[in-house]
Design an enzyme around this catalytic site. Structure first.
Site: not given
Length: 391
Positions: A97, A119, A133, A214, A216, A247
């Site tokens: 994604d 996936e 995503e 990690h 957002r 990250h």
């Protein structure tokens, strides 16, 4: 004449999950795999593929200045379009994604090239969580010719969106293939920090807790709450050593260092090579993560996972008792981590609900059918684990 299949990756998780497919297609009499690195995460894709003795066959040139999603898409689309015009593949296989996945699928759709989505069908039901995503994968599903769903739940989600059942194949998740292959190699630690930590754990009989965060939506205050919880976990359990691969985003790393830096039993490292990550998962007593991939990989080693998110598109791990949704609330993280560490909980080995290590074989059979080739595999083949396979 063989037919070309483009296997597209722009991030490390994509590279890890396409690698078993590339290996399974090697030597195929009719399908020719070509690994395409979009350039989204320079260096990370090469690093991940090297764990499988693979390298990109094609690398796109996508210079970036602002780092925005709009800029990346505007760079990727003409690059993918030119590649498709030049090579005229039979299939473009995209994974997951990411922005790379969306751009490659869209360019292929415009060129009339069949899109296979590895996936497929993961959903949270919240268009903004995870962002972007969830929106990406829903858009990709509308232009996909072959949905390679990792689980029955994912296939059911696609069915509920009125996508044809005949276009959906449940394969298991190729990340299980990948993690089994890398674990079997039992390579020594590449990271000097990890090697030193392993020596300390051996000398003190200490326990390892892996933390990765990690996404957002976790940046800022949610991340501070998580990091405060991690520090308290280390303080409350004197035998626990925490490993946190920070990250690369400067703001995220600064937060991590400001809260956890200087703690004698917290090790902050650069992002780990994939074989090193597998070593850590094999040894860990507990994982705290907002990573989707780690939710799928950890059950192979019986390590409990606390998911640092409010929702997850991988509820199968939660339903199977492999993971617990704890969000970013400090109190809840401490309570659940205290219970796992206090009880020394371990989960049964060899019962990964996401697959049995043969997903790539099923993917290849589905690609053969998409390309109009005969396949030797039966149309129905049940998984050997908790996952059912539907053809």
């Amino acid at each position: 004449m063989s037919k070309e299949v483009l296997l597209v990756a722009g991030t490390r998780p994509e590279a890890v999950k396409i690698a078993p497919v590339a290996i399974a297609l090697k030597g195929h009499p009719s399908l020719r795999p070509t690994i395409v690195h979009s350039g989204q995460h320079s260096g990370m894709v090469e690093q991940a593929l090297s764990a499988f003795d693979l390298v990109p066959d094609v690398r796109l040139d996508v210079p970036r200045t602002s780092g925005t999603q709009a800029e990346l898409v505007s760079r990727l689309l003409p690059e993918f379009d030119a590649l498709l015009a030049d090579r005229d593949p039979a299939v473009t296989l995209v994974q997951g994604d990411t922005t790379t996945t969306l751009a490659a699928a869209l360019a292929s759709f415009w060129r009339g090239v069949s899109v296979a989505h590895l996936e497929a069908g993961l959903r949270t039901g919240d268009l903004y969580g995870p962002f972007p995503e969830e929106g990406n994968r829903q858009m990709i599903s509308r232009i996909t010719s072959l949905h390679l769903a990792p689980t029955d739940d994912a296939a059911n989600a696609l069915n509920s969106e009125s996508l044809p059942d005949s276009h959906i194949v449940v394969t298991g998740n190729t990340v299980v293939d990948a993690v089994q292959r890398v674990a079997a190699r039992d390579q020594p630690a590449r990271s000097a920090d990890l090697a030193a930590l392993e020596r300390t754990l051996d000398a003190t009989a200490g326990r390892l807790v892996l933390v990765t965060v990690h996404r957002r939506e976790s940046w800022g205050r949610p991340l501070t709450r998580v990091l405060n919880a991690v520090r308290s976990i280390a303080d409350r359990h004197p035998d626990v050593h925490v490993l946190i691969p920070a990250h690369p985003n400067p703001g995220v790393r600064e937060q991590v260092v400001s809260v956890l830096g200087g703690h004698e039993r917290v090790v902050i490292t650069e992002p780990l090579d994939y074989p090193d990550l597998v070593r850590v998962l094999q040894r860990a007593a507990l994982v705290l993560t907002d990573s989707g991939g780690i939710q799928e990989e950890a059950p192979s080693f019986g390590v409990p996972v606390l998911v640092l998110r409010e929702t997850t598109e991988r509820m199968l791990a939660v339903d199977a008792g492999c993971a617990w949704l704890v969000g970013t609330d400090t109190t809840r993280i401490l309570a659940e981590a205290g219970w796992v560490l206090g009880s020394r909980l371990r989960l049964p080995l060899g019962r990964n609900p996401f697959g049995d290590g043969r997903a790539a074989v099923r993917v290849c059979a589905a690609l053969e059918r998409l390309a109009g080739l005969p396949t030797a595999l039966p149309r129905r083949e049940p998984f050997a684990t908790l996952v059912g396979a539907r053809y």
